[in-house]
Scaffold this motif. Structure first.
Motif, PDB file in Angstrom:
ATOM      1  N   THR A   1      -0.017  12.179  -9.141  1.00  0.00           N
ATOM      2  CA  THR A   1      -1.003  13.234  -8.900  1.00  0.00           C
ATOM      3  C   THR A   1      -0.324  14.554  -8.582  1.00  0.00           C
ATOM      4  O   THR A   1      -0.743  15.613  -9.063  1.00  0.00           O
ATOM      5  CB  THR A   1      -1.918  12.856  -7.734  1.00  0.00           C
ATOM      6  OG1 THR A   1      -2.316  11.509  -7.883  1.00  0.00           O
ATOM      7  CG2 THR A   1      -3.134  13.743  -7.678  1.00  0.00           C
TER       8      THR A   1
ATOM      9  N   GLU B   1       0.837  -1.206   0.000  1.00  0.00           N
ATOM     10  CA  GLU B   1       0.000   0.000   0.000  1.00  0.00           C
ATOM     11  C   GLU B   1       0.867   1.249   0.000  1.00  0.00           C
ATOM     12  O   GLU B   1       0.545   2.260  -0.638  1.00  0.00           O
ATOM     13  CB  GLU B   1      -0.900   0.008   1.232  1.00  0.00           C
ATOM     14  CG  GLU B   1      -1.976  -1.053   1.188  1.00  0.00           C
ATOM     15  CD  GLU B   1      -2.656  -1.227   2.537  1.00  0.00           C
ATOM     16  OE1 GLU B   1      -2.141  -0.707   3.552  1.00  0.00           O
ATOM     17  OE2 GLU B   1      -3.687  -1.901   2.573  1.00  0.00           O
TER      18      GLU B   1
ATOM     19  N   GLY C   1       1.085   6.639  -6.765  1.00  0.00           N
ATOM     20  CA  GLY C   1      -0.128   7.405  -7.063  1.00  0.00           C
ATOM     21  C   GLY C   1      -0.006   8.861  -6.674  1.00  0.00           C
ATOM     22  O   GLY C   1      -0.389   9.758  -7.433  1.00  0.00           O
ATOM     23  N   SER C   2       0.541   9.123  -5.481  1.00  0.00           N
ATOM     24  CA  SER C   2       0.650  10.516  -5.044  1.00  0.00           C
ATOM     25  C   SER C   2       1.705  11.234  -5.866  1.00  0.00           C
ATOM     26  O   SER C   2       1.567  12.430  -6.135  1.00  0.00           O
ATOM     27  CB  SER C   2       0.971  10.605  -3.555  1.00  0.00           C
ATOM     28  OG  SER C   2       2.186   9.970  -3.268  1.00  0.00           O
TER      29      SER C   2
ATOM     30  N   SER D   1      -7.392  -2.570   0.753  1.00  0.00           N
ATOM     31  CA  SER D   1      -6.121  -1.878   0.493  1.00  0.00           C
ATOM     32  C   SER D   1      -6.280  -0.811  -0.568  1.00  0.00           C
ATOM     33  O   SER D   1      -5.987   0.350  -0.349  1.00  0.00           O
ATOM     34  CB  SER D   1      -5.062  -2.871   0.007  1.00  0.00           C
ATOM     35  OG  SER D   1      -4.644  -3.686   1.029  1.00  0.00           O
ATOM     36  N   ILE D   2      -6.728  -1.242  -1.753  1.00  0.00           N
ATOM     37  CA  ILE D   2      -6.631  -0.346  -2.912  1.00  0.00           C
ATOM     38  C   ILE D   2      -7.731   0.707  -2.932  1.00  0.00           C
ATOM     39  O   ILE D   2      -7.468   1.868  -3.247  1.00  0.00           O
ATOM     40  CB  ILE D   2      -6.692  -1.155  -4.214  1.00  0.00           C
ATOM     41  CG1 ILE D   2      -5.681  -2.293  -4.162  1.00  0.00           C
ATOM     42  CG2 ILE D   2      -6.488  -0.272  -5.411  1.00  0.00           C
ATOM     43  CD1 ILE D   2      -4.491  -2.118  -5.017  1.00  0.00           C
TER      44      ILE D   2
ATOM     45  N   PHE E   1       2.101   1.722  -3.465  1.00  0.00           N
ATOM     46  CA  PHE E   1       0.983   2.155  -4.315  1.00  0.00           C
ATOM     47  C   PHE E   1       0.715   3.637  -4.107  1.00  0.00           C
ATOM     48  O   PHE E   1       0.551   4.419  -5.053  1.00  0.00           O
ATOM     49  CB  PHE E   1      -0.250   1.321  -3.963  1.00  0.00           C
ATOM     50  CG  PHE E   1      -1.439   1.559  -4.839  1.00  0.00           C
ATOM     51  CD1 PHE E   1      -2.390   2.519  -4.513  1.00  0.00           C
ATOM     52  CD2 PHE E   1      -1.632   0.814  -5.989  1.00  0.00           C
ATOM     53  CE1 PHE E   1      -3.501   2.735  -5.314  1.00  0.00           C
ATOM     54  CE2 PHE E   1      -2.735   1.022  -6.799  1.00  0.00           C
ATOM     55  CZ  PHE E   1      -3.670   1.982  -6.456  1.00  0.00           C
ATOM     56  N   LEU E   2       0.680   4.049  -2.817  1.00  0.00           N
ATOM     57  CA  LEU E   2       0.394   5.455  -2.530  1.00  0.00           C
ATOM     58  C   LEU E   2       1.543   6.339  -2.989  1.00  0.00           C
ATOM     59  O   LEU E   2       1.326   7.447  -3.468  1.00  0.00           O
ATOM     60  CB  LEU E   2       0.135   5.652  -1.032  1.00  0.00           C
ATOM     61  CG  LEU E   2      -0.278   7.061  -0.616  1.00  0.00           C
ATOM     62  CD1 LEU E   2      -1.553   7.490  -1.319  1.00  0.00           C
ATOM     63  CD2 LEU E   2      -0.468   7.134   0.893  1.00  0.00           C
TER      64      LEU E   2
ATOM     65  N   ASP F   1      -2.167  17.711  -0.279  1.00  0.00           N
ATOM     66  CA  ASP F   1      -2.225  16.449   0.459  1.00  0.00           C
ATOM     67  C   ASP F   1      -1.429  15.362  -0.253  1.00  0.00           C
ATOM     68  O   ASP F   1      -0.849  14.480   0.392  1.00  0.00           O
ATOM     69  CB  ASP F   1      -3.683  16.005   0.665  1.00  0.00           C
ATOM     70  CG  ASP F   1      -4.440  15.831  -0.643  1.00  0.00           C
ATOM     71  OD1 ASP F   1      -5.346  14.985  -0.696  1.00  0.00           O
ATOM     72  OD2 ASP F   1      -4.139  16.554  -1.615  1.00  0.00           O
ATOM     73  N   MET F   2      -1.365  15.415  -1.567  1.00  0.00           N
ATOM     74  CA  MET F   2      -0.612  14.414  -2.320  1.00  0.00           C
ATOM     75  C   MET F   2       0.890  14.661  -2.203  1.00  0.00           C
ATOM     76  O   MET F   2       1.684  13.719  -2.132  1.00  0.00           O
ATOM     77  CB  MET F   2      -1.029  14.440  -3.794  1.00  0.00           C
ATOM     78  CG  MET F   2      -2.375  13.818  -4.023  1.00  0.00           C
ATOM     79  SD  MET F   2      -2.370  12.036  -3.737  1.00  0.00           S
ATOM     80  CE  MET F   2      -3.055  11.929  -2.110  1.00  0.00           C
TER      81      MET F   2
ATOM     82  N   THR G   1      -8.176   8.272  -1.635  1.00  0.00           N
ATOM     83  CA  THR G   1      -7.241   9.311  -1.178  1.00  0.00           C
ATOM     84  C   THR G   1      -6.602  10.006  -2.362  1.00  0.00           C
ATOM     85  O   THR G   1      -6.495  11.228  -2.402  1.00  0.00           O
ATOM     86  CB  THR G   1      -6.104   8.684  -0.355  1.00  0.00           C
ATOM     87  OG1 THR G   1      -6.636   7.767   0.574  1.00  0.00           O
ATOM     88  CG2 THR G   1      -5.297   9.738   0.358  1.00  0.00           C
ATOM     89  N   ILE G   2      -6.167   9.208  -3.355  1.00  0.00           N
ATOM     90  CA  ILE G   2      -5.406   9.785  -4.460  1.00  0.00           C
ATOM     91  C   ILE G   2      -6.306  10.567  -5.404  1.00  0.00           C
ATOM     92  O   ILE G   2      -6.010  11.703  -5.762  1.00  0.00           O
ATOM     93  CB  ILE G   2      -4.672   8.667  -5.222  1.00  0.00           C
ATOM     94  CG1 ILE G   2      -3.603   8.039  -4.326  1.00  0.00           C
ATOM     95  CG2 ILE G   2      -4.035   9.204  -6.488  1.00  0.00           C
ATOM     96  CD1 ILE G   2      -3.000   6.788  -4.904  1.00  0.00           C
TER      97      ILE G   2
ATOM     98  N   LEU H   1      -7.194   3.775  -0.842  1.00  0.00           N
ATOM     99  CA  LEU H   1      -6.065   4.544  -1.374  1.00  0.00           C
ATOM    100  C   LEU H   1      -6.457   5.257  -2.655  1.00  0.00           C
ATOM    101  O   LEU H   1      -6.067   6.402  -2.882  1.00  0.00           O
ATOM    102  CB  LEU H   1      -4.874   3.621  -1.645  1.00  0.00           C
ATOM    103  CG  LEU H   1      -4.102   3.195  -0.403  1.00  0.00           C
ATOM    104  CD1 LEU H   1      -2.954   2.300  -0.810  1.00  0.00           C
ATOM    105  CD2 LEU H   1      -3.582   4.389   0.356  1.00  0.00           C
TER     106      LEU H   1
ATOM    107  N   ARG I   1      -2.473  19.933  -5.236  1.00  0.00           N
ATOM    108  CA  ARG I   1      -2.942  18.913  -4.303  1.00  0.00           C
ATOM    109  C   ARG I   1      -1.892  18.770  -3.208  1.00  0.00           C
ATOM    110  O   ARG I   1      -1.040  17.866  -3.238  1.00  0.00           O
ATOM    111  CB  ARG I   1      -3.137  17.569  -5.019  1.00  0.00           C
ATOM    112  CG  ARG I   1      -4.353  17.451  -5.899  1.00  0.00           C
ATOM    113  CD  ARG I   1      -5.628  17.339  -5.095  1.00  0.00           C
ATOM    114  NE  ARG I   1      -5.632  16.195  -4.193  1.00  0.00           N
ATOM    115  CZ  ARG I   1      -6.005  14.974  -4.530  1.00  0.00           C
ATOM    116  NH1 ARG I   1      -6.375  14.716  -5.765  1.00  0.00           N
ATOM    117  NH2 ARG I   1      -6.009  13.997  -3.650  1.00  0.00           N
TER     118      ARG I   1
END
Lengths: 285, 249
Positions: free
Chosen positions: A53, A42, A49-50, B179-180, A45-46, A62-63, B186-187, B183, A60
């Motif tokens: 973004t 996770e 993704g962040s 999990s995904i 992934f974040l 927060d990102m 959030t994204i 997220l 953004r």
């Protein structure tokens, strides 16, 4: 300190970072208010993704914060060790001070003499229109102490602006990011320092490279670790004396100031509205 | 709480649905309308699309009736508790040929207590609720309301998330959900809590046989307690979503 010296030489130098990224399946309980535990997948992934973004939409915030937290696991233990090695840093870790308008009394700072660090800070806030209340909470760092170090790093950013007398326009933010990248070693700072100039006009980029980057590189290497500084104990200290003690010196070129930001006015209006709503609620009870 | 969740997600609702389901929610809704509902086959219908939100089902019903049966008399009334979601629906319909026609109407109402003056008893031919019933506090009340509003011979159709039957697939689905999806929330939307809520609400929903029994308790006649042809429900994609149908006799 050279970058090569920071690369760990053996697994025993890694324990804290390794613990921070666990391969568990089940969600742990939050370790501090606002904590969102993530496992290794996770987290990755974040981070991706962040990152995407934040590049596509830099507004953004927060990102941007999430990217910093998900990629910061490698550098934070080193910063924590620096804090633990200094008596002042240990005092900061024990007291865990936060920087916002509730914990820092801006009116009392305004009353201080003009040459002090405290007065310079509050004048800088007034002049730029920045407020310390808009720094986001740390969510994605699993160790509470490392989470505090990250929070402290985020909240002290304005103090570095004050120390060097930088306004908040993009070229000075980038100069500070270069300084932070080399001084603190956080991957997010490196990313901003390397990718940020891509979005900047070429004359500003030239100015940055010519006037500020060489200076930032030298100051980052030679000054005392700023993460260990207990800034709140030094409000009354003379700014020149503080800079001499920390081993920091001014950039060779005077900074040019632009328009004031609206964020402090907006934050003040939001607080006034919240206070009025609360008192109306109390009155109706 | 449901109100605030859907106010928060309204503007990015369609984007989030596409991202979370990797576009498969469109296939489920197509299947629901084309095979389970098939509107227009036996003449024009008066349809109530409850928890209609951004109008995915309502639009598909009108398009299917028009394209397959040349039916321009079928009417759909979209009902939703949340005005922001309904507004997104209105905006979506403005881009279609149904805007300002008697074929589509929008009403803010609570599915658990459909007001008798706006929704008279025995008036609707078809009642659909897609991905909405799990957000209602009292499912029996929704089913009772649906029974009242439907004509004798009217059909109740519900498309909703369910739990996959295959344990291995269920494990993968759980990992993905917990999990995904938060997220992605959030994204893409900057909102983890709303999507955490959505994932948890799926787990709280009754199983397929339990829900079929609740539909029968409200007075509807359903198929047998099994999946597929002749059954009370039809599973999609290994049970990630199910279509429950019942008839008011």
């Amino acid at each position: 300190m050279s970058i090569l010296a920071r690369i760990p030489k053996s697994p025993t130098q890694l324990p804290r970072a390794a613990l921070a990224l666990q391969g568990r399946r089940h969600r742990s309980a939050p370790a501090y208010p606002g904590h969102i535990p993530l496992n290794a997948f996770e987290n990755a992934f974040l981070a991706v993704g962040s990152g995407i973004t934040a590049l596509l939409n830099p507004r953004r915030g927060d990102m941007v914060a999430a990217l910093g937290e998900t990629t910061g696991q490698c550098a934070l233990p080193g910063l924590l060790d620096k804090m633990l090695s200094s008596p002042e840093g240990r005092r900061v870790l024990k007291a865990r001070p936060r920087v916002n308008t509730d914990t820092v009394s801006l009116p009392s700072l305004r009353a201080l003499p003009a040459n002090t660090f405290g007065n310079t800070y509050v004048s800088w806030l007034d002049r730029t229109g920045v407020t310390p209340d808009t720094r986001s909470q740390v969510h994605y760092i699993n160790d509470p102490e490392l989470a505090y170090v990250m929070q402290r790093y985020r909240e002290c950013h304005d103090f570095y602006h004050t120390l060097f007398g930088f306004p908040v326009s993009v070229q000075y933010e980038l100069a500070l990011k270069v300084f932070e990248a080399l001084h603190f070693g956080l991957p997010m700072a490196y990313m901003s320092a390397l990718l940020g100039p891509l979005r900047v006009k070429s004359e500003l980029k030239a100015m940055l490279l010519r006037d500020y980057v060489p200076w930032a590189m030298r100051v980052a290497a030679e000054c005392k670790p700023l993460i260990t500084v207990y800034w709140e104990e030094r409000w009354e200290q003379d700014l020149g004396e503080l800079k001499a003690e920390l081993g920091a010196w001014d950039p060779p070129v005077e900074a040019k100031w632009g328009k004031k930001l609206t964020e402090s006015d907006r934050e003040a209006a939001r607080r006034a509205k919240a206070a009025a709503a609360e008192s109306a609620g109390d009155a109706s009870v | 709480m449901v109100q605030s969740v859907f106010s928060n997600v309204a503007s990015r609702y369609d984007l989030m649905n596409d991202a979370m389901s990797l576009y498969t929610h469109r296939l489920w809704k197509d299947d629901f309308v084309r095979h389970s509902l098939d509107p227009g086959r036996r003449g024009p219908l008066n349809v109530l699309d409850v928890a209609g939100g951004t109008g995915d089902i309502a639009l598909r019903i009108l398009d299917h009736a028009r394209e397959k049966y040349a039916d321009r008399e079928t009417t759909v009334t979209m009902v939703d508790l949340n005005p922001e979601m309904l507004q997104e629906g209105r905006t979506r319909f403005k881009k279609t040929m149904y805007h300002n026609t008697p074929q589509i109407d929008f009403v803010v109402a609570n599915a658990q207590e459909l007001p008798e003056d706006t929704f008279p008893s025995d008036s609707a031919d078809l009642y659909t609720i897609a991905f909405g019933i799990r957000n209602c506090t009292s499912i029996p009340d929704v089913l009772k309301s649906a029974y009242r509003v439907l004509k004798p011979g009217g059909v109740f159709a519900c498309l909703e998330f369910s739990i996959p039957i295959n344990p291995l697939f269920r494990r993968v689905y759980d990992d993905y959900s917990f999990s995904i999806i938060p997220l992605l929330g959030t994204i893409l939307a900057g909102d983890r809590e709303s999507y955490q809520y959505l994932v948890e609400s799926i787990r709280k929903f009754p199983t397929q046989p339990e829900f079929a029994q609740m539909i029968r308790d409200a007075g509807f006649t359903t198929g047998e307690d099994k999946d597929g042809k002749g059954g009370a429900w039809r599973g999609l994609f290994g049970g990630i979503a199910s279509i429950h149908t019942g008839v008011k006799v």
